[in-house]
Design a protein around this motif. Structure first.
Motif, mmCIF file in Angstrom:
data_model
loop_
_atom_site.group_PDB
_atom_site.id
_atom_site.type_symbol
_atom_site.label_atom_id
_atom_site.label_comp_id
_atom_site.label_asym_id
_atom_site.label_seq_id
_atom_site.Cartn_x
_atom_site.Cartn_y
_atom_site.Cartn_z
ATOM 1 N N ASN A 39 -3.588 1.339 8.446
ATOM 2 C CA ASN A 39 -2.441 0.534 8.014
ATOM 3 C C ASN A 39 -3.069 -0.891 7.312
ATOM 4 O O ASN A 39 -3.328 -1.732 8.329
ATOM 5 C CB ASN A 39 -1.484 0.317 9.280
ATOM 6 C CG ASN A 39 -0.201 -0.589 8.623
ATOM 7 O OD1 ASN A 39 -0.420 -1.195 7.740
ATOM 8 N ND2 ASN A 39 0.793 -0.363 9.447
ATOM 9 N N TRP A 40 -3.473 -0.903 6.335
ATOM 10 C CA TRP A 40 -4.143 -2.093 5.832
ATOM 11 C C TRP A 40 -3.384 -3.235 5.670
ATOM 12 O O TRP A 40 -3.816 -4.364 6.063
ATOM 13 C CB TRP A 40 -4.620 -1.750 4.186
ATOM 14 C CG TRP A 40 -5.708 -0.631 4.205
ATOM 15 C CD1 TRP A 40 -5.542 0.782 4.127
ATOM 16 C CD2 TRP A 40 -7.021 -0.750 4.865
ATOM 17 N NE1 TRP A 40 -6.593 1.404 4.403
ATOM 18 C CE2 TRP A 40 -7.378 0.859 4.808
ATOM 19 C CE3 TRP A 40 -7.799 -1.547 5.299
ATOM 20 C CZ2 TRP A 40 -8.721 0.965 5.112
ATOM 21 C CZ3 TRP A 40 -9.105 -1.320 5.837
ATOM 22 C CH2 TRP A 40 -9.697 -0.009 5.854
ATOM 23 N N GLN A 41 -2.270 -3.323 5.775
ATOM 24 C CA GLN A 41 -1.249 -4.351 5.688
ATOM 25 C C GLN A 41 -1.632 -5.178 6.906
ATOM 26 O O GLN A 41 -1.831 -6.380 6.809
ATOM 27 C CB GLN A 41 0.142 -4.017 5.155
ATOM 28 C CG GLN A 41 0.711 -4.947 4.267
ATOM 29 C CD GLN A 41 2.095 -4.392 4.013
ATOM 30 O OE1 GLN A 41 2.696 -3.548 4.312
ATOM 31 N NE2 GLN A 41 2.839 -5.233 3.214
ATOM 32 N N GLU A 42 -1.151 -4.445 7.880
ATOM 33 C CA GLU A 42 -1.720 -4.979 9.314
ATOM 34 C C GLU A 42 -2.956 -5.527 9.579
ATOM 35 O O GLU A 42 -2.959 -6.687 9.928
ATOM 36 C CB GLU A 42 -1.062 -3.822 10.154
ATOM 37 C CG GLU A 42 -0.503 -4.204 11.633
ATOM 38 C CD GLU A 42 -0.058 -3.087 12.233
ATOM 39 O OE1 GLU A 42 -0.952 -2.333 12.891
ATOM 40 O OE2 GLU A 42 1.115 -2.532 12.060
ATOM 41 N N LYS A 43 -3.752 -4.878 9.033
ATOM 42 C CA LYS A 43 -5.236 -5.305 9.064
ATOM 43 C C LYS A 43 -5.580 -6.516 8.498
ATOM 44 O O LYS A 43 -6.219 -7.231 8.922
ATOM 45 C CB LYS A 43 -6.199 -4.192 8.861
ATOM 46 C CG LYS A 43 -6.323 -3.133 9.835
ATOM 47 C CD LYS A 43 -7.249 -3.444 11.004
ATOM 48 C CE LYS A 43 -6.844 -2.211 12.030
ATOM 49 N NZ LYS A 43 -7.611 -2.627 13.413
ATOM 50 N N ASN A 44 -5.116 -6.561 7.241
ATOM 51 C CA ASN A 44 -5.351 -7.900 6.268
ATOM 52 C C ASN A 44 -4.763 -8.911 6.823
ATOM 53 O O ASN A 44 -5.130 -9.997 6.300
ATOM 54 C CB ASN A 44 -5.014 -7.564 4.932
ATOM 55 C CG ASN A 44 -5.845 -6.475 4.388
ATOM 56 O OD1 ASN A 44 -7.148 -6.183 4.775
ATOM 57 N ND2 ASN A 44 -5.474 -5.499 3.452
ATOM 58 N N ALA A 45 -3.479 -8.858 7.751
ATOM 59 C CA ALA A 45 -2.863 -10.013 7.836
ATOM 60 C C ALA A 45 -3.337 -11.324 8.114
ATOM 61 O O ALA A 45 -2.898 -12.170 7.504
ATOM 62 C CB ALA A 45 -1.606 -9.682 8.814
ATOM 63 N N GLU B 246 -9.950 -8.116 -2.447
ATOM 64 C CA GLU B 246 -8.557 -7.782 -2.323
ATOM 65 C C GLU B 246 -7.935 -6.861 -1.376
ATOM 66 O O GLU B 246 -6.798 -6.988 -1.332
ATOM 67 C CB GLU B 246 -8.162 -6.982 -3.899
ATOM 68 C CG GLU B 246 -8.855 -7.512 -5.020
ATOM 69 C CD GLU B 246 -10.562 -7.106 -5.225
ATOM 70 O OE1 GLU B 246 -10.967 -6.055 -4.941
ATOM 71 O OE2 GLU B 246 -11.325 -8.257 -5.169
ATOM 72 N N ASN B 247 -8.799 -6.350 -0.690
ATOM 73 C CA ASN B 247 -8.298 -5.737 0.599
ATOM 74 C C ASN B 247 -9.426 -5.923 1.501
ATOM 75 O O ASN B 247 -10.413 -5.073 2.037
ATOM 76 C CB ASN B 247 -8.330 -4.061 0.400
ATOM 77 C CG ASN B 247 -7.882 -3.239 1.273
ATOM 78 O OD1 ASN B 247 -6.930 -4.063 1.992
ATOM 79 N ND2 ASN B 247 -8.398 -2.058 1.325
ATOM 80 N N GLU C 131 -11.131 -3.705 4.451
ATOM 81 C CA GLU C 131 -11.820 -2.576 4.241
ATOM 82 C C GLU C 131 -13.356 -2.566 4.677
ATOM 83 O O GLU C 131 -14.017 -3.485 4.258
ATOM 84 C CB GLU C 131 -11.685 -2.445 2.598
ATOM 85 C CG GLU C 131 -12.082 -0.892 2.207
ATOM 86 C CD GLU C 131 -11.854 -0.793 0.614
ATOM 87 O OE1 GLU C 131 -10.644 -1.369 0.102
ATOM 88 O OE2 GLU C 131 -12.447 -0.023 0.160
ATOM 89 N N SER D 27 0.078 3.803 15.239
ATOM 90 C CA SER D 27 1.381 3.795 14.987
ATOM 91 C C SER D 27 2.281 5.075 15.428
ATOM 92 O O SER D 27 3.548 4.849 15.882
ATOM 93 C CB SER D 27 1.648 3.800 13.495
ATOM 94 O OG SER D 27 0.766 4.712 12.674
#
Ligand code: HEM
Length: 915
Positions: free
Chosen positions: A44-50, A72-73, A76, A180
């Motif tokens: 879940n990248w959104q969570e990781k990038n927060a 950008e991510n 990663e 999750s």
């Protein structure tokens, strides 16, 4: 007949260079398929990038936790990101939940088909450094971290188990804390960064990174002796990742810590006045890239020793670097292929490969050959980069480990000490590094083999491994269990998922009757049940030269390439600007051999001619050998030839009778034509099969005017031998002398007492030896007749070549050659040597270095003979009386008895016709 389940691309190699190219094409197509079909994201990248903010430094430096490589991510590839999958998550069933977790009993698998049981099977094309190396790499790439105590997996010990009755208990893998929980896909975190960034040295967090740095000139912490600091309780070094520690790992952590510091020194010298952080960041980039390169173009082609693979790996790296010079090496291949496009399809049909590689074979070839050069911008094929559970699974290579390490003195092949591998673990490793010496350990690892990656070759110590705070564990059972627990499919399904054909019978896996019976019994005759590790280790059909089979390979080609092509620091930012120009040169110009040589100069001679540090060290004769100076050539043959193959006292071979049948035409012609110093493999000496070899100097006497090497040679090899078993045809001593020349071939001369020898007198120093002996009427051997096949003067060796060249390689203007020389034994040696029957080699090995063994006399009188034997003898006496002393032969080492001295070294004979 059932069709073969095995991939056939390697068969193309038999079609020579073009076949290799076509095979590369197939390989590229396979990789493409995998890139398109076998990458599954579980994060879940959104969570990781927060919470990640990429700062200015992250544009040109690797971050401690692996973030911001892809701006950008930014999460990663970073630490604590889930392992992805190479098989469809929908097909990944948690075996834990399927009721199949313990079927068959993992301990039974371990006992029956994994156990080595004392019968070690070596991988003879590799050395033991290759084993430490891959564990060192694995610790850069991944680890699932500490296990959990909750709800351990328990299973009964099978009947008859050496551990007795009861149960075996294995802790579960720590579950993903951020799961999750909806899709039922099991995920686990990597506790190291996924990138190829040297995190095993530098750590995967800022805190760990701070611990290992000295904060002076960008260096890592070492003590005055270059040793890593150690943890107080465990005694293990403070380094990026120090789990499962043993002496092999310690050697690698030490050498690459030193390498980092050497790089930092280089940067400080070239870029004075920069900050500690600047030096550290650059040194890390350079050191990490060097390790990645060594793995790509050295370790991999050593374990997968196949011409296709070697080129593919070279392309992976040098394609990546985009370095024109290196790529030129392959330009010929490309031209070759373009010129032969018509043949390609035929070649593919011939080996039964689907010829649907697209309309543009050259396009695919660009991809295969130029590898990743096209992807100068990082490319993750739209799936964020992570390593995968399947990747972890194929690196379960524990059979590479031995159960003991053998310690040798540098240059020797006689075992000095054997240490159980179990006793080289944790804090013991650091004691051994000091007690044995790192250079002796590197040498010892260089000449011993790892275990082969097969079934029934799992190290015994790992099946009963004592783990601090955990207790005794069986790693083989755990390896089996972990794949099942993490949902890595069983072998056949694994193959299906990655585009390989499943097996239809156990017989396709192996032909070993015992193993077949055990496999069938264990897996209830159900091929679908075979564990993936068991199948991979069991694969008997392997591409030529491959140390592991095609199933592991398939995972490997996908991930090995992906690791490079997704990483900004191996693509867009692999530049002079980011690394410094000197840094890029450091990566491009250094090999593992260079690294070892830099930090252990005492190994320089052992590494002469080695082009791959992971292949067994030994005597290699590189093309440029002849260009070396005299001393380097002498040293190379002495250390890597004679010393390395010297016989242990109990293994000195008996002296065989003369092999007259072996004196065939071809051998004789070789003796007079070849100018090499080393015989080709398989050459054996039909006469003089056993002898002793020493380093010698030719010390010239003043006042004689013979030229060239007769004016002195500091670097020679002397071999003393007898023609054959003295109890067979009497004791017939002989001598061969090789004098080395800078940049040119060596010059050689041999000498005998007489053809038939000295009867029952076993004193090798009893008589003078000479390059000319008289033909004998009663000579029972018939060597004169035989040698007549190649020379009109079969009992004479001329020495004109020796007079034409000096030791420094310069030519002599007006050469002057003795017609005959006499090797007059040192009288002390002569008087102290027994004449009774005994092994003459014992006399020689007792002679200390620095002993004069012969005075050498030379004459210019021409060699004349007469039909009257007494006249011939008178001529001989006159010649001998006219001879003057021209020098002495003094040993520069003790004499050794070795395989190289008996079968490897080659002394050319110069014929009368070639004077
Ligand atoms: C003395 C040497 C070694 C010891 C003591 C050792 C021990 C271990 C232990 C205790 C584990 C974790 C087991 C678990 O999941 O509960 C492990 C995992 C592993 N080992 Fe080794 N090992 C050694 C050498 C090697 C070597 C030479 C390789 C070669 C590639 C290797 C590859 C792996 C891999 C791939 C894993 C799985 C890691 C993971 O689950 O993330 N090990 N080893």
């Amino acid at each position: 007949m059932a069709t073969s389940p095995w991939v056939t691309w390697p068969a193309l190699t038999k079609f020579g260079s073009l076949g290799v190219m076509v095979a590369l094409l197939v390989l590229a197509a396979e990789r493409q398929e995998l890139l398109e079909n076998n990458m599954f994201d579980t994060e879940n990248w959104q969570e990781k990038n927060a919470d990640i903010v990429c700062d200015e430094r992250s544009l040109t430096a690797r971050m401690e936790d692996g973030t911001c490589n892809i701006q950008e991510n930014p999460a990663e590839g970073s630490v604590h990101v889930n392992f992805g999958r190479n098989v469809d998550p929908a097909s990944v069933y948690a075996e834990s939940n399927s009721g199949n977790l313990l079927n068959p009993n993992p301990r039974e698998v371990s006992n029956l088909i994994m156990s080595r049981g004392g019968d070690f099977k070596p991988a003879t094309t590799l050395n033991f450094i290759a084993t430490s190396w891959i564990q060192f790499m694995v610790h850069d790439w991944f680890d699932h971290g500490p296990r959990t105590d909750a709800n351990p997996i328990e299973f009964p010990l099978p009947a008859g188990d050496v551990l007795g009755g009861g149960t075996m208990s294995v802790q579960r893998t720590r579950p993903d804390p951020d799961v999750s929980g909806d899709e039922g896909i099991i995920t686990y975190e990597n506790i190291n960064t996924h990138w190829w960034d040297g995190s095993q040295l530098y750590g995967s967090s800022k805190e760990k990174n701070d611990e290992v740095r000295s904060f002076v000139d960008g260096k890592l912490k070492v003590d005055g002796d270059g040793r890593l600091p150690t943890e107080f309780f465990s005694g293990k070094p403070v380094t990026g990742f120090n789990e499962n520690w043993w002496v092999g790992l310690s050697m690698l952590h030490h050498i690459f810590t030193q390498e980092h510091n050497a790089i930092a020194d280089m940067l400080v010298a070239n870029y004075p006045g920069q900050s500690d952080q600047w030096y550290f960041d650059k040194a890390r980039l350079i050191n990490s890239a060097l390790m990645a390169k060594i793995h790509t173009v050295e370790w991999t082609p050593a374990i997968l020793a196949n011409p296709v693979l070697e080129r593919a790996m070279y392309a992976n790296w040098w394609g990546l670097g985009g370095d024109r010079d290196k790529r030129d090496k392959y330009q010929d291949d490309l031209d070759n292929l373009n010129n032969n496009l018509g043949q390609i399809g035929g070649l593919l049909d011939l080996v039964g490969i689907d010829n649907g590689l697209g309309d543009s074979p050259t396009g695919s070839l660009e991809h295969a050959l130029a590898g990743l050069v096209g992807s100068r911008t990082p490319n993750n094929y739209n799936v964020p980069y992570t390593l995968t559970e399947e990747f972890v699974s194929v690196y379960r290579m524990h059979p590479l480990l031995r159960d003991e390490i053998k310690v040798y003195d540098i240059g020797s092949n006689v075992v000095d000490e054997e240490i159980a591998l179990e006793d080289t673990r944790n804090g013991d490793a650091e004691d051994l590094l000091g007690d044995i010496g790192q250079d002796r350990l590197w040498y010892s690892f260089g000449i011993t083999h790892p275990g082969a990656l097969t079934l029934n070759n799992y190290p015994d110590f790992l099946r009963n491994l004592s783990m601090p705070l955990i207790g005794d564990i069986d790693m083989a059972a755990i390896d089996i269990l972990r794949d099942r627990e993490r949902g890595v499919p069983r072998y056949n399904e694994f193959r299906r998922q990655i585009g390989l054909k499943p097996l239809t019978s156990f017989e396709q896996l192996t032909s070993d009757p015992q193993l077949l019976a055990d496999l069938k019994a264990l897996y209830n005759n159900d091929i679908e049940l075979v564990d993936t590790l068991v199948g991979q280790l069991g694969e008997e059909t392997r591409p030529e030269g491959f140390g592991f089979g095609e199933t592991s390979f398939q995972i490997f080609i996908l991930n090995a390439s992906r690791r490079l092509m997704t990483d900004r620091f191996f693509t867009t930012d692999y530049t002079d600007e980011v690394y410094t120009a000197e840094g890029i040169d450091w990566v491009e110009d250094n090999t593992m051999v260079d690294v070892i040589r830099r930090h252990f100069p005492s190994l320089a001679t052992s590494l002469v001619g080695m082009d791959n540090a992971f292949k067994p060290w030994g005597l290699n004769m590189p093309e440029e050998y002849q260009d070396w100076d005299a001393q380097t050539k002498q040293n190379h043959l002495w250390v890597n030839g004679a010393l390395r193959t010297s016989y242990a006292d109990s293994e000195v071979p008996a002296i065989e009778p003369i092999d007259i049948g072996g004196l065939i035409n071809s051998v004789l012609w070789k003796k007079v034509q070849d100018v090499t110093d080393v015989a080709p493999p398989g050459y054996s000496k039909p006469i003089h099969p056993r002898g002793a070899l020493a380093k010698v100097k030719f010390v010239p006497s003043a006042g004689h005017d013979f030229t060239g090497l007769f004016q002195g040679a500091d670097h020679g090899l002397l071999r003393l031998s007898v023609t054959g078993d003295p109890s067979d045809r009497g004791f017939a001593p002989g001598l061969a002398l090789k004098l080395f020349v800078d940049g040119k071939r060596s010059e050689n001369v041999s000498a005998l007492y007489t053809l038939s020898g000295q009867g029952s007198n076993h004193n090798i120093f009893a008589n003078e030896l000479s390059n000319y002996v008289q033909a004998e009427v009663n000579e029972t051997l018939g060597t004169t007749t035989l040698f007549s096949l190649v020379s009109t003067k079969p009992t004479l060796l001329v020495m004109s070549d020796m007079a034409k060249v000096k030791q420094d390689g310069s030519a002599v203007g007006s050469p002057k050659t003795p017609s005959q020389i006499y090797f007059v034994p040192n009288s002390t040696l002569k008087n102290n040597t027994s004449t009774g029957a005994h092994d003459f080699r014992d006399d020689l090995t007792a002679i200390p270095a620095g002993t004069k063994v012969y005075d050498i006399y030379g004459t210019t009188q021409s060699i004349r003979t007469s039909i009257w034997p007494w006249v011939t003898e008178r001529y001989a006496r006159e010649r001998r009386n006219s001879a003057v002393k021209i020098g002495e032969l003094v040993t520069d080492s003790e004499f050794t008895l070795s395989q190289f001295g008996d079968t490897g070294i080659f002394f050319k004979h110069q014929r009368y016709e070639d004077r």
